[in-house]
Motif scaffolding. Structure first.
Motif: not given
Length: 351
Positions: A325-326, A329-330, A332
């Motif tokens: 999930n991290t 986010e990164r 993106e």
């Protein structure tokens, strides 16, 4: 079998990816079953998780740059062996009968079956490589060369072959061509190395100087062009035979079309929602804007062999599954150089 899935909450919004247990598909006579070792993370995974393409079916198991070790073979499978390292890219099936399939460009089959968020011919949903194991028809599985590290192979199965296919198709075996790589991300950084391996003079085109050192010193590009610098862009007009456009966001094509020579080609692989250009630029220079979709199984195997033979390396960041999930986010916010690869086998997945 353990899977990492994205699902919807009660309000209809996609939830973060979480671990779930699921039964493994049975291995048919023409199938290859393999334990997943690594899986690349692609922007498409994020788009599908969010249903930005308006075609997602939940729960979703993403992942289409999958590398694994064979654990079971169907009775009719002859080209693979147990313990062999194999890979799967963007599709796991096609009709096998249309002109695209019989011409070994099955990625253009109108009945292609996507590796995940697709439907098999028996009506079952396809599930991708964010999982401990997969079962795939042998025609859509490639061999990973022994010289190539499996984590290095993963991004080649989508990002790499997406760059390789149009360069092979439109440039052939011509050496000495002057090419531009527009956008230095997951696809673009591989495009630089592929074009160089083909014997081309390569210019990286980027909006700022930020990636100049990486492009020239680490990836081997011959030149670096800052697209926001009008003087640089003017001096480079009509200097390139082709531009591989890897940018996934909406952008104005006119500045880049001016860089192309007579009969130059702009090769689109980034799939932005829309593009704008002045058709006069095409008419006066007999220029072409064309697109290319993923790559064929034949091209994927070719690229893997080239990568291994020439000792090329992808710029990747290997992370565990609990970081996914991290990583999304990164990715993106473009905070990765240049591709996340999930260490699936080395993660704590409880079956």
């Amino acid at each position: 079998m353990a899977q990492i899935r994205s699902k919807r909450d009660g309000g209809g919004d996609p939830m973060p990816i979480e671990l779930l247990a699921a039964p493994m598909l049975k291995t048919g006579p023409e199938d290859v079953a393999f334990k997943v070792l690594y899986c690349g993370v692609d922007h498409t995974d994020l788009h599908q998780m969010r249903n930005e393409m308006h075609m997602t079916t939940y729960p979703l198991v993403p992942g289409h740059e999958v590398v694994g070790v064979v654990i079971e073979l169907g009775s009719e499978v002859k080209k693979f062996r147990l313990g062999e390292i194999v890979g799967v890219g963007g599709i796991v099936g096609s009709c096998g009968e249309c002109s695209s399939c019989t011409s070994n460009i099955e990625q253009y089959c109108s009945n292609r079956i996507f590796t995940y968020n697709g439907i098999y011919k028996d009506g079952k949903p396809t599930q991708g490589g964010f999982a401990s194991a997969m079962v795939v028809h042998h025609k859509f599985v490639v061999k990973i060369p022994e010289k190539l590290a499996p984590e290095q192979a993963a991004p080649l199965l989508c990002a790499g072959v997406t760059a390789y296919s149009p360069l092979r198709q439109f440039c052939g075996s011509k050496k000495g061509l002057k090419g531009g790589i527009l956008g230095l991300g997951g696809v673009g950084h591989m495009g630089v190395q592929i074009a160089k391996a083909m014997g081309h003079h390569v210019t990286v085109i980027s909006s700022s100087d930020q990636k100049r050192e990486e492009a020239l010193e680490h990836l081997g590009a011959d030149a670096f062009l800052v697209s926001s610098d009008e003087a640089q862009m003017r001096s480079a007009q009509e200097s390139l035979d082709y531009i591989l456009d890897t940018i996934p966001a909406v952008h104005w094509l006119e500045p880049y079309l001016s860089l192309l020579k007579l009969d130059g080609k702009l090769l689109l692989v980034g799939a932005p929602k829309s593009l704008q250009f002045d058709p006069v630029s095409l008419i006066l220079g007999r220029k072409t804007i064309t697109g290319s979709y993923m790559g064929s199984m034949k091209e994927a195997q070719e690229l893997l062999e080239v990568w291994a033979e020439k000792g090329l390396t992808s710029m990747i960041e290997v992370v565990k599954m609990d970081y996914v999930n991290t990583a999304m986010e990164r990715m993106e916010r473009n905070d990765v150089r240049y591709r996340f690869v999930l260490d699936v086998a080395g993660s704590n997945l409880h079956e």
